[in-house]
Design a protein around this motif. Sequence first.
Motif, short mmCIF file in Angstrom:
data_model
loop_
_atom_site.label_atom_id
_atom_site.label_comp_id
_atom_site.label_asym_id
_atom_site.label_seq_id
_atom_site.Cartn_x
_atom_site.Cartn_y
_atom_site.Cartn_z
N TYR A 1 0.77 -1.37 0.05
CA TYR A 1 0.06 -0.01 -0.11
C TYR A 1 0.87 1.09 -0.09
O TYR A 1 1.16 1.68 1.10
CB TYR A 1 -1.10 -0.04 1.21
CG TYR A 1 -1.41 -1.17 1.50
CD1 TYR A 1 -2.58 -1.73 0.73
CD2 TYR A 1 -1.20 -2.34 2.42
CE1 TYR A 1 -3.34 -2.84 0.85
CE2 TYR A 1 -1.63 -3.33 2.36
CZ TYR A 1 -2.96 -3.43 1.61
OH TYR A 1 -3.38 -5.21 1.97
N ALA B 1 -0.12 4.51 1.94
CA ALA B 1 -0.73 4.36 3.31
C ALA B 1 0.10 4.94 4.28
O ALA B 1 -0.70 5.65 5.02
CB ALA B 1 -0.67 2.82 3.72
N TYR C 1 -11.74 0.25 4.07
CA TYR C 1 -10.52 0.43 3.36
C TYR C 1 -10.90 0.33 1.83
O TYR C 1 -11.29 -1.01 1.42
CB TYR C 1 -9.27 -0.33 3.70
CG TYR C 1 -7.96 0.03 2.98
CD1 TYR C 1 -7.36 1.49 3.45
CD2 TYR C 1 -7.46 -0.75 1.98
CE1 TYR C 1 -6.23 1.80 2.76
CE2 TYR C 1 -6.32 -0.18 1.56
CZ TYR C 1 -5.69 1.05 2.01
OH TYR C 1 -4.45 1.54 1.24
N GLU D 1 -9.89 -2.24 7.41
CA GLU D 1 -8.72 -1.51 7.95
C GLU D 1 -8.73 -1.47 9.55
O GLU D 1 -9.88 -0.76 10.17
CB GLU D 1 -8.74 -0.16 7.50
CG GLU D 1 -7.48 0.64 8.03
CD GLU D 1 -7.39 2.37 7.64
OE1 GLU D 1 -6.80 3.00 8.25
OE2 GLU D 1 -7.94 2.54 6.74
#
Length: 877
Positions: A751, A754, A807, A814
């Motif tokens: 990710y 993130a 998410y 998440e």
Amino acid sequence: MSNLNPNQRIYDVMAEIKRGTYRIPNIQRGFEWDKPRIAKLLDSIMNGYPIGAIMVWKPTPDVQKDISDRAFVADFRQDQDYLSDAPHASDAEAYLVLDGQQRLQSLYLSFFGSYDGARMYLGVDHFPSATDDDQYDFAFLTPEEAKDQNRMVPLAHIVSLDSDTKSDFSENLAKDLAKSVPEETERQRVESDKRKKISRNVDRFIERFNVQPVLLIQEVSSRQTYDHVLEIFERVNSGGMVLSKSDLLFSTLKLKLKEKEAEFKATIAAINHGNRYAFNTDFLIKTSLLVLGKGSKYDVKKLKDDDYVSRLKQLYPILDKCLRQIVAWLDETALIKCDRFLPSHWALIPLVDYMLLSGRHEKPDGENSEAMKQYIHMAFFTRLFGRSSDSMLDRIHKELVLSMNGDPEQGIAPEKAFPLPRLQQIIQNATNAPYALYHRFFSDDPDLMLNIVQGGQLQIDPTDPQKHAKDLKLEVDHIFPRSRLRDAGMGDIADRIGNFRLVVLPVNRRKTNHWPDGETHFFGSDDPALSVAYRNALISWNRDNYIQFESSRAAFIQRRVEEFLGLKIGAQTAPHPRPQESASAPTPQPATPQADASVEALCQQADASGVGPDFRRFCAAGLRLGLYPRLWKSCVMFTPPRTRNRMLFGVWTQPVRKKLRAYVSARVIAEFYPVSISEAANAIGEDGWRELDSEAVTKVLQGYEDLFATFHGHTKDTEHHDQSNANDAGPEVPVEGGPGIYIVNTNSRHYPDAWRDMLSASKASAYYDRKHSVAKIPEGSVVYLFQTGVGIIAKGRTTSVCQKIAYENDPDEEFFVPLNMEWKLDDPTSWNQAVRASEIKEKMQTYHPFRGTAYRIPKHMAAAIDAIRSGRIASPS
């Protein structure tokens, strides 16, 4: 016009790599050389053998902007993926390495870095003899392993010596190595001999690596387009070959037998079966020398010998037939269908030798075939040809000749059957252990065992032999995914042969971490009893059911291997205790303990020196606790079962003042098991050397047993540093007691953005199948955010327990803990202020892999991070 010098000193090029002058384009594969191959490269350089040219390219600015590259790695780890680590646009001033990456990377980490935490050393008091295939004593050692080996010197230190310092270095080291010799005259002789060898090695090392311009750099014109360079890259990486000593010797042979050159090439092509095997001129020369009675060691004089040349010319048709027949047998009967499962080509030479000596030139069958099958696999398992292979081949040849011809004076009658009992004795003598199958063979060589039970595996597509090998590479795959077992708190039992199978790379990559089902195929899946254990593990997922499946399948695999080889499991390593079982107090073991025979060999050394009973008690305890015995010449070091380069305790066969010499480490126990350093120290004492009498041994071992009983064998799974307690069905994860200190990885590999969300929203998050790892973090805990390739980029304290949100539109995927940020680096231009992993390692003077999503760390590690951060703020760089 290029300013690049085509002939350079190796050390100069290493320094330039460190400065970033040479980089690796991302079209290059990852680093694949193992430690023995690196040592062989260094040995070749010390011997003055050519190691081939390095091909580099500096693209023009308009081409350079579209190319991504990466730096050479100083501290290399096999479990780390460097191909995807922060690729960026190529530096306009850097040269890109098109050919020679493996050699340069090997040299670079040997001088400036490490391999799996071990640095490269040279045993400077050993100079290879000219009478055997002896080599310079290059070896990778961990700090713990190197601590008591003064003769082993880091390469970076040797190359730093100059005319003013090398004499003192040789003198002082020779005195130190000879000081244990009690008699003065003998001590002076030993000291003089050591000094000469050390001086000779140091001089040669400096000459080869820091004086002579032995490295040839070939530069591709910068005017070449990227497409042209890709074509050049493909050619040099598919058809190129660096001349070895055997290639040069083979050229000598071909000059004597010009008419045979086509036959030589045809033989190698035939026995390689296209791309299936990798036999080369090394194999052909060594085989011909041995079977013609010239000894297996390469020697140009042998190849010029008229007797050898004439006999080779006469017997070559028979040799060619035997080679083709034995490779056909290898494929059809031994089930070794490709080079992936042929760890030593040399192991095949005695079989060819036997065929010529016995006059049996056809493909082996019957009892001979069964005996050969057992021998070759045992040669693999025991690493029979791992070192001094020429001596071993000559020794076996001598036994074969004796068996075929007999010896009336010794009362030995000729025997035309393959002499397996003689080879069994050779293997037993070479390994200093009874000839038998051992449980450790299954953990050391799972791919070879799986190849047997899966009926022989191919690493090529028979319908498309031109298909690229990397697309069909066989990998050891986990039936129950390792990552999900770790997330379920079962990482300590994930890497066992009962959970392994062989699959081709594309299948394994597509599978990722998907859970198996009723359609998943593996060896034993059609066995009624095993299929019941497998279904139970799927339907009712828990630790006991998984262990029942894994252990049942491991036993199923072992039975099949026993049947295939005609051998039974002999003296064996004590099985690892199940984590829920408490270890019992150790008891003295009998003369033949149920322990690995190699450990038994050290026990016998200890018996002879007077500390046998106490040494055996330590070994028995280590095996009972499920630890791995790492064996050395006169000691055994017990390590965690998977991370085998960190010593929990070690014992030596030679006493000190009639007491057992041992080393214990509470700090390493705390690193790998759920216990603090102080708790470990209270049980076994502070880190350090011990001289133990029998009473003290009893006390220390009782401390280990009591300590391990408190956590029932569970490790922290520090090897992967993912200590989540979530099971795979996904229930709520219990919070880990009171507030602690944690590292949460921003998981940038999966990710990439993130970290931005975490810093802007002041939180620490994890996603999808890794999300449970943050659920255990208690309110009030300190959390450091770690960005792979950068370091610690933020610090905060949790203000509540874990929360859930969607998410990317996926509900509850998440998990996060809110943070009250103490500091953060939310602009990548400020990441030079991050606390890097290497700095933490240096500050702590211990290795930490920084793997996993969220894990608890000790206070002294947090103190190290904070100290580095404070120093950086006070003196910004």
